[in-house]
Design an enzyme around this catalytic site. Structure first.
Site, short mmCIF file in Angstrom:
data_model
loop_
_atom_site.label_atom_id
_atom_site.label_comp_id
_atom_site.label_asym_id
_atom_site.label_seq_id
_atom_site.Cartn_x
_atom_site.Cartn_y
_atom_site.Cartn_z
N CYS A 116 31.82 44.61 30.85
CA CYS A 116 30.83 43.92 31.70
C CYS A 116 29.53 44.71 31.87
O CYS A 116 28.50 44.14 32.21
CB CYS A 116 31.43 43.61 33.07
SG CYS A 116 32.85 42.51 32.99
N HIS A 253 25.18 42.03 37.42
CA HIS A 253 26.28 41.40 36.68
C HIS A 253 26.98 40.46 37.64
O HIS A 253 27.27 40.83 38.78
CB HIS A 253 27.24 42.49 36.18
CG HIS A 253 28.55 41.94 35.74
ND1 HIS A 253 28.64 40.89 34.87
CD2 HIS A 253 29.82 42.27 36.07
CE1 HIS A 253 29.92 40.61 34.68
NE2 HIS A 253 30.65 41.42 35.39
N ASN A 283 32.08 34.79 35.63
CA ASN A 283 31.84 36.12 35.07
C ASN A 283 31.80 36.02 33.55
O ASN A 283 32.85 35.84 32.92
CB ASN A 283 32.95 37.06 35.55
CG ASN A 283 32.77 38.48 35.05
OD1 ASN A 283 31.98 38.75 34.14
ND2 ASN A 283 33.50 39.41 35.64
N1 ACO Z 1 44.37 30.99 43.83
C1 ACO Z 1 45.11 31.09 44.94
N2 ACO Z 1 45.66 32.25 45.36
C2 ACO Z 1 45.42 33.35 44.61
C3 ACO Z 1 44.65 33.32 43.44
C4 ACO Z 1 44.13 32.07 43.06
N3 ACO Z 1 43.36 31.92 41.96
N4 ACO Z 1 44.58 34.57 42.93
C5 ACO Z 1 45.28 35.36 43.73
N5 ACO Z 1 45.81 34.62 44.75
C6 ACO Z 1 46.64 35.10 45.84
C7 ACO Z 1 47.45 36.31 45.50
O1 ACO Z 1 48.63 35.97 44.80
C8 ACO Z 1 47.74 36.87 46.87
O2 ACO Z 1 48.79 36.16 47.41
P1 ACO Z 1 49.93 36.90 48.32
O3 ACO Z 1 49.17 37.45 49.50
O4 ACO Z 1 50.86 35.78 48.64
O5 ACO Z 1 50.50 37.95 47.42
C9 ACO Z 1 46.49 36.54 47.66
O6 ACO Z 1 45.82 35.50 46.94
C10 ACO Z 1 45.54 37.72 47.83
O7 ACO Z 1 45.39 38.37 46.57
P2 ACO Z 1 44.31 39.47 46.36
O8 ACO Z 1 44.35 39.88 44.90
O9 ACO Z 1 44.45 40.55 47.38
O10 ACO Z 1 42.99 38.63 46.65
P3 ACO Z 1 41.50 39.12 46.73
O11 ACO Z 1 40.90 38.69 48.01
O12 ACO Z 1 41.35 40.55 46.35
O13 ACO Z 1 40.80 38.22 45.64
C11 ACO Z 1 39.97 38.49 43.41
C12 ACO Z 1 41.21 38.33 44.29
C13 ACO Z 1 39.14 37.24 43.53
C14 ACO Z 1 40.44 38.68 41.98
C15 ACO Z 1 39.16 39.71 43.89
O14 ACO Z 1 40.00 40.82 44.05
C16 ACO Z 1 38.06 40.06 42.95
O15 ACO Z 1 37.18 39.27 42.68
N6 ACO Z 1 38.05 41.30 42.46
C17 ACO Z 1 37.01 41.75 41.57
C18 ACO Z 1 37.51 41.56 40.22
C19 ACO Z 1 36.43 41.28 39.25
O16 ACO Z 1 35.42 40.68 39.53
N7 ACO Z 1 36.70 41.63 38.02
C20 ACO Z 1 35.86 41.31 36.95
C21 ACO Z 1 35.68 42.42 36.01
S1 ACO Z 1 34.99 43.81 36.80
C22 ACO Z 1 33.54 43.34 37.27
O17 ACO Z 1 32.98 42.49 36.64
C23 ACO Z 1 32.96 43.95 38.46
#
Ligand code: ACO
Length: 326
Positions: A116, A253, A283
Site C-alpha cells: 500500500c 492512502h 482500499n
Molecule cells: N462484518 C461484520 N462483522 C465483522 C466484520 C464484517 N465485515 N469483520 C469483522 N467483524 C467482527 C469480528 O468478527 C469481531 O467479532 P467478535 O467481536 O464477535 O469476535 C468484531 O467484528 C470486531 O472485530 P475487529 O477486528 O476488532 O474489528 P475492528 O473494529 O478492528 O474493525 C477492521 C476491523 C475494519 C478490519 C479494522 O481493524 C481495520 O480497518 N483495520 C485496518 C486494516 C487495514 O486497513 N488494512 C489495509 C492494509 S494496511 C493499510 O492500508 C493501512
C-alpha cells in the site's frame, strides 16, 4: 542562488474498472452488512477488475490519461515505474507490459513492491532518476487488483479492498533549492520487517508456488497505521522544510475512514484538507493515492502551485510520506 533539478508532477490520470461491488453485494455471500462496513471503515463500494483484464490493462489506461493531462506522448516516455503487489505474471514486470501497451520506446521500466505504500516509494525512485538528469519524462503508476488476493470467506478482509490504477507524469524542472520550488520536496520512507505477520499474503513463487490470499490482523494494523503515518507526515514535512500547517491538501492512502480521521486528529489537521475517496474506491493499495489525487485535480480542488502531502502504510510493514508542490 544555486539552481537544482526538481522532479515536477506535470499530469495525473486514473482508471477504475467498470464493475462496481456494493456492501450489499458482499453481504449476499459473506456474514456482514452495509451498516457494519460503513460504520467501521467508511467504505460504501469498490470497483472490481473484469475477468479478462490484468493489472497492466488498468495501469495502461491510467498512464494514457496522465500523459494526456501532461500534454506528453508515449514516444517521450523514458522511464516507467509501477508500484504493484498484484502483477499480471510473476515476471516480466507490469512496467515492461505498460511500455509495450502504450507504445513507449526502449527505456527503463521496472516494478516496485511496497504494497500500500508502493506509490510513495515509486515516486522516490523516479525522483532518483529525474533529479539526476537521467529521465526527461517518467511515468509513475500505482496499479492493483487486490480483489484477486481475497479470501472471500474472510469477512475481516474481503470487504476492505478494491481495484484500480493511478498514474503521474514526472519531468525535470529547475528550482532554487528551497520549499517554494515546484516538484518533490521531501520524503520519509520506512519498513519494519518484524511486523510481517500483521499483514501478508500466504503464497508466493518460492514457497507455495501459488498466488496466495491476503491475511491480516486488522486491529493491530490499525494501531500501527495511525502512529506510523503520523510520524511519517512529520518527518517528510521536516525533510521538505515546511510546516504541516502550510500543506494545502493531504492525499492519504485510502485504507479506512477511521485511520484518515485518526491521523488528522493526532496531527491537528483540518479534515476538510484531507482528500477522501475511500467511500467510493475502498482500499486500492498502491493505486489509492494517485486515484485520489486524480479526482481532486479533476474536480478543481487541487490547483497548480499548491503544497501536497501524500502518506501511506502497508504490508511489510512499510510506511512513508512525501511532500510535493504542484
Ligand atoms: N462484518 C461484520 N462483522 C465483522 C466484520 C464484517 N465485515 N469483520 C469483522 N467483524 C467482527 C469480528 O468478527 C469481531 O467479532 P467478535 O467481536 O464477535 O469476535 C468484531 O467484528 C470486531 O472485530 P475487529 O477486528 O476488532 O474489528 P475492528 O473494529 O478492528 O474493525 C477492521 C476491523 C475494519 C478490519 C479494522 O481493524 C481495520 O480497518 N483495520 C485496518 C486494516 C487495514 O486497513 N488494512 C489495509 C492494509 S494496511 C493499510 O492500508 C493501512
Amino acid at each position: 542562488m544555486s539552481k537544482v533539478l526538481r522532479s515536477v508532477l506535470t499530469g495525473v490520470g486514473g482508471y477504475l474498472p467498470e464493475t462496481v461491488v456494493t456492501n450489499d453485494d458482499l453481504a449476499k455471500f459473506v456474514d456482514t452488512s452495509d451498516e457494519w462496513i460503513r460504520e467501521r471503515t467508511g467504505i460504501h463500494k469498490r470497483h472490481k477488475i473484469a475477468d479478462d483484464q490484468g493489472v497492466s490493462d488498468l495501469a495502461t489506461e491510467a498512464a494514457k490519461r496522465a500523459l494526456a493531462a501532461a500534454g506528453r506522448t508515449a514516444a517521450e516516455v523514458d522511464l516507467i515505474v509501477v508500484a504493484t503487489t498484484t502483477a499480471d505474471l510473476t515476471f516480466p514486470s507490469v512496467a515492461s507490459m505498460v511500455q509495450r501497451k502504450i507504445g513507449a520506446p526502449i527505456g527503463i521500466a521496472f516494478d516496485v513492491q511496497a504494497v500500500c505504500s508502493g506509490f510513495v516509494f515509486a515516486l522516490s525512485v523516479a525522483d532518483g532518476f529525474t533529479a539526476r538528469g537521467l529521465s526527461k519524462c517518467a511515468l509513475v503508476i500505482g496499479a492493483e487488483a487486490m480483489t484477486r488476493l481475497m479470501d472471500w470467506e474472510d469477512r475481516g478482509t474481503c470487504i476492505l479492498f478494491g481495484d484500480g490504477a493511478g498514474a503521474v507524469v514526472v519531468e525535470p524542472g529547475e528550482g532554487k533549492g528551497d520549499n517554494t520550488d515546484k516538484g518533490l520536496l521531501g520524503f520519509s520512507l520506512k519498513c519494519d520487517g518484524t511486523k510481517q505477520d500483521l499483514l501478508y499474503v500466504d503464497g508466493g513463487p518460492s514457497t507455495t508456488g501459488t498466488v496466495g490470499k491476503l491475511r491480516m490482523q486488522g486491529n493491530q494494523v490499525f494501531k500501527h497505521a495511525v502512529v506510523n503515518i503520523s510520524q511519517a507526515v512529520l518527518d517528510a514535512a521536516e525533510a521538505a522544510n515546511i510546516d504541516v500547517a502550510d500543506v494545502d491538501w493531504f492525499i492519504p492512502h485510502q485504507a479506512n475512514q477511521r485511520i484518515l480521521a485518526g491521523v488528522a486528529h493526532r496531527l491537528g489537521i483540518d479534515e476538510n484538507k484531507v482528500i477522501q475517496t475511500v467511500a467510493e474506491h475502498a482500499n486500492t493499495s498502491a493505486a489509492s493515492i494517485p486515484l485520489a489525487m486524480d479526482q481532486a485535480v479533476r474536480d478543481g480542488r487541487i490547483k497548480p502551485g499548491q503544497l501536497l502531502l501524500m502518506e501511506a502504510m502497508g504490508g511489510g510493514l512499510t510506511w512513508g510520506a512525501c511532500v510535493v508542490r504542484l
